[in-house]
Design a protein around this motif. Sequence first.
Motif, PDB file in Angstrom:
ATOM      1  N   GLY A 307      19.856  17.938  -2.735  1.00  0.00           N
ATOM      2  CA  GLY A 307      19.691  17.077  -3.900  1.00  0.00           C
ATOM      3  C   GLY A 307      18.669  16.009  -3.576  1.00  0.00           C
ATOM      4  O   GLY A 307      18.396  15.729  -2.398  1.00  0.00           O
ATOM      5  N   PHE A 308      18.070  15.405  -4.590  1.00  0.00           N
ATOM      6  CA  PHE A 308      17.039  14.392  -4.415  1.00  0.00           C
ATOM      7  C   PHE A 308      17.587  13.011  -4.788  1.00  0.00           C
ATOM      8  O   PHE A 308      18.339  12.871  -5.764  1.00  0.00           O
ATOM      9  N   VAL A 309      17.182  12.005  -4.027  1.00  0.00           N
ATOM     10  CA  VAL A 309      17.482  10.614  -4.375  1.00  0.00           C
ATOM     11  C   VAL A 309      16.188   9.813  -4.233  1.00  0.00           C
ATOM     12  O   VAL A 309      15.541   9.854  -3.187  1.00  0.00           O
ATOM     13  N   PHE A 310      15.824   9.086  -5.290  1.00  0.00           N
ATOM     14  CA  PHE A 310      14.629   8.247  -5.270  1.00  0.00           C
ATOM     15  C   PHE A 310      15.020   6.809  -5.588  1.00  0.00           C
ATOM     16  O   PHE A 310      15.806   6.555  -6.505  1.00  0.00           O
ATOM     17  N   GLY A 311      14.467   5.871  -4.820  1.00  0.00           N
ATOM     18  CA  GLY A 311      14.650   4.456  -5.098  1.00  0.00           C
ATOM     19  C   GLY A 311      13.341   3.862  -5.583  1.00  0.00           C
ATOM     20  O   GLY A 311      12.273   4.169  -5.044  1.00  0.00           O
ATOM     21  N   VAL A 312      13.405   3.040  -6.611  1.00  0.00           N
ATOM     22  CA  VAL A 312      12.215   2.362  -7.150  1.00  0.00           C
ATOM     23  C   VAL A 312      12.288   0.890  -6.753  1.00  0.00           C
ATOM     24  O   VAL A 312      13.321   0.240  -6.942  1.00  0.00           O
ATOM     25  N   PHE A 313      11.191   0.390  -6.195  1.00  0.00           N
ATOM     26  CA  PHE A 313      11.163  -0.978  -5.666  1.00  0.00           C
ATOM     27  C   PHE A 313      10.114  -1.820  -6.390  1.00  0.00           C
ATOM     28  O   PHE A 313       9.241  -1.300  -7.085  1.00  0.00           O
ATOM     29  N   GLU A 314      10.204  -3.135  -6.203  1.00  0.00           N
ATOM     30  CA  GLU A 314       9.272  -4.042  -6.869  1.00  0.00           C
ATOM     31  C   GLU A 314       7.864  -3.920  -6.306  1.00  0.00           C
ATOM     32  O   GLU A 314       6.883  -4.118  -7.016  1.00  0.00           O
ATOM     33  N   LYS A 315       7.773  -3.589  -5.009  1.00  0.00           N
ATOM     34  CA  LYS A 315       6.471  -3.492  -4.366  1.00  0.00           C
ATOM     35  C   LYS A 315       6.169  -2.038  -3.998  1.00  0.00           C
ATOM     36  O   LYS A 315       7.074  -1.218  -3.856  1.00  0.00           O
ATOM     37  N   PRO A 316       4.905  -1.711  -3.804  1.00  0.00           N
ATOM     38  CA  PRO A 316       4.537  -0.318  -3.484  1.00  0.00           C
ATOM     39  C   PRO A 316       5.122   0.174  -2.166  1.00  0.00           C
ATOM     40  O   PRO A 316       5.241  -0.586  -1.197  1.00  0.00           O
ATOM     41  N   VAL A 317       5.458   1.453  -2.146  1.00  0.00           N
ATOM     42  CA  VAL A 317       5.933   2.136  -0.938  1.00  0.00           C
ATOM     43  C   VAL A 317       4.921   3.185  -0.493  1.00  0.00           C
ATOM     44  O   VAL A 317       4.679   3.373   0.691  1.00  0.00           O
ATOM     45  N   HIS A 318       4.333   3.866  -1.455  1.00  0.00           N
ATOM     46  CA  HIS A 318       3.376   4.945  -1.170  1.00  0.00           C
ATOM     47  C   HIS A 318       4.017   5.998  -0.261  1.00  0.00           C
ATOM     48  O   HIS A 318       3.555   6.260   0.849  1.00  0.00           O
ATOM     49  N   MET A 319       5.063   6.622  -0.762  1.00  0.00           N
ATOM     50  CA  MET A 319       5.833   7.556   0.056  1.00  0.00           C
ATOM     51  C   MET A 319       5.027   8.770   0.512  1.00  0.00           C
ATOM     52  O   MET A 319       5.410   9.456   1.449  1.00  0.00           O
ATOM     53  N   TYR A 320       3.918   9.046  -0.149  1.00  0.00           N
ATOM     54  CA  TYR A 320       3.122  10.226   0.166  1.00  0.00           C
ATOM     55  C   TYR A 320       2.234  10.023   1.393  1.00  0.00           C
ATOM     56  O   TYR A 320       1.597  10.962   1.865  1.00  0.00           O
ATOM     57  N   ARG A 321       2.172   8.822   1.920  1.00  0.00           N
ATOM     58  CA  ARG A 321       1.292   8.553   3.056  1.00  0.00           C
ATOM     59  C   ARG A 321       2.010   8.824   4.376  1.00  0.00           C
ATOM     60  O   ARG A 321       3.171   8.477   4.548  1.00  0.00           O
ATOM     61  N   GLY A 322       1.299   9.419   5.307  1.00  0.00           N
ATOM     62  CA  GLY A 322       1.863   9.677   6.627  1.00  0.00           C
ATOM     63  C   GLY A 322       2.645  10.968   6.680  1.00  0.00           C
ATOM     64  O   GLY A 322       2.765  11.697   5.694  1.00  0.00           O
TER      65      GLY A 322
END
Length: 523
Positions: A307-322
Motif C-alpha cells: 500500500g502507498f502512504v504519502f505525506g504533504v508538507f509545507e516545504k518542498p521535499v522533492h522525493m524524486y531526488r536521489g
Amino acid sequence: MAAKFALSDSSLAVIVGSGAGGGTLANELAQKGISVVVLEAGKRLEISDFKNDDNAMFGLFTWLDQRTTTGSWSVAKTSPTLPVWTCKLVGGTTVHWTAAALRIQAHEFKTRTIYGDIPGANLLDWPISLDDLAPYYAKAENKMGVTGTHGIPHLPVNNNGKVLLAGAKAIGYTRAGQTNVAINSEPRDDRLGCQQTGFCVQGCTFGAKWSTLYTEIPKAEATGKAEIRSECTALRIEHDREGRVTGVVYADAKGELQRQKARIVCVAGNSIESPRLLLNSASSKFPDGLANSSGQVGKNYMHHTTGFVFGVFEKPVHMYRGTTISSFIQDEALHKPERGFAGGYLMELLSMNPPSLALNIAPGKWGHEFASMLDAFPNMAGLWIIGEDLPIGTNRITLNHDVRDRFGLPIANIHSDDHPNDTAMREHGFRQGEALYRAVGATRVITAPPAASTHNMGTNRMSAKPRDGVVNRYGQAHDIKNLFVSDGSQFTSASAENPTLTIVALAIRQADYIAGEMRKGEI
C-alpha cells in the motif's frame, strides 16, 4: 568470447530466463565449466539504450504479452491485463528493480511452525533455514555489491529518507536506517558509483545498480561456456519415455520453431511464466503439466501485501531526488500477532513521478481533490508498505484456454484474493504511516491501495515432501531429476523482504548442487 552451441548438443544446461535467477545461474554454471544456453524472450539492450524517461522505459522494458486477471484484489480492477510489471529483456526485472537487497528473517522460513494454522492460508515451512542460506546470502551480497555488507559503504540519505527517519524517531521506532541496496556507493566491479539521479527503475544509465544484463551475463559469456539467445520464447519442455527432460522447443526471433536439446533444463521465467511453461508442457505421461504430480504447479501465488502512504508538507521535499530507496524501517517486520495479523511488513521509501502518482494515488479520480494532490507533488514524501502475503491455494496461475498467444498457446490467468491477514496488515501500515508523517508536521496524508507489483513469488514452491510442493530444497523438481526451478516461484513463503537477494542466493546454491550432481552422473 560468447559460445555458439548446436541445437543437437544434449550436454547443455538450458536456462529459460535471464533475470536474477536465470542470469546468475548461467554465470555460476559457466564459471564451473558447464556449457549453458539461455533462452530469453526479450531483446538485448545496452546501458546506452536507457533514458531518464519513465514512459519510454516502461514501454521498452515491460512484458506486454497478454495476460488476464481475476479475483478480488485491486489489481484485477485497476490493470486486469497488466497485472504485474515484469520485464521482457535480457537481464529481466533486474534492469528495473529498486535494488533493495535484504535477507529473509529466520522466522519467515518457518511460517507453518511459528504462525500456526491460519484458516484460509496454505502455510508451509521452507525445507531450508536461514542458517542453510546464510553463506550463499554472503556470496550474493559480495557479488552484487550490497551496501552495508562486506565493508561496502551505505549510500547517502535523500530528503525523502530524512523525512522518513525523522518520523520513525518521532513515533518511537528504533530499527530505521539506510537500506542495503545493490547499487555501488563507490566504483566497484568495473562499474561507476551511484550518481544520485533518482531514475533507478528506468534502467541505471551509469551501471551502478547491479543487473544481470551487464554483470553476470557478460561474465558468463567471457568463459566461452555460455550462449545467450535473445528474442527466443520457450513454448514447451520435452521429455523422453522415462520422464527425463530432453530439451526445449522455442520460437526464435523470426517466429520459427527450434528444438534445443539439453542435459538439464532450468526454468527461471518469473512466477507467472514459469508455471505457465510447465503447464503448457503437458503430455500423455504428464497430463497435468510437468512436475505437477502434487497438483501444486501454479498454486500459492504471492505478491506481497502493499500500500502507498504519502505525506504533504509545507516545504518542498522533492522525493524524486536521489536513490529511490535509500532508507527503510524494520520495526513492523517482526511477527507480533497481538497486532491482529501474522507476519510483518517493512516501510520502504517510495518515489514517484507525476504520471505514476496520478495513476496510482487516485485511479479513476478527477476534479479539485485530484488536482490538489498533483499540485502538492514537490512537497510530498512517500513510503511503501511491503508485507508478508500469505500463500493461498486458490491464489494461482492457470491457463486461460479462451485466449491464446501468437504461438497458439493458452495465456496465463492470475487469480488473487486478499486474505483477511493481508487486509489487517495493510490497514495497520496505513495507520502507522499516517502517524509517522503527522508526527513530523504533515498537513495532509494520503493513502492508496496496492498497484501492480514486480514481487511475484510462489507457484512452484519448495517443499520437504513431494505432495506439498513442486521442487526440493535445491529447486530440483520432485518428479523429474533433471528439471529445476531457478526463480522466485520456488519461494515457500513471501516474507516481508524484497525477493531478489534471495533469488540470487538460491541460484548460487543451486549451481553448486547441479555441478555436484553432474560430476556424480546423477543428472
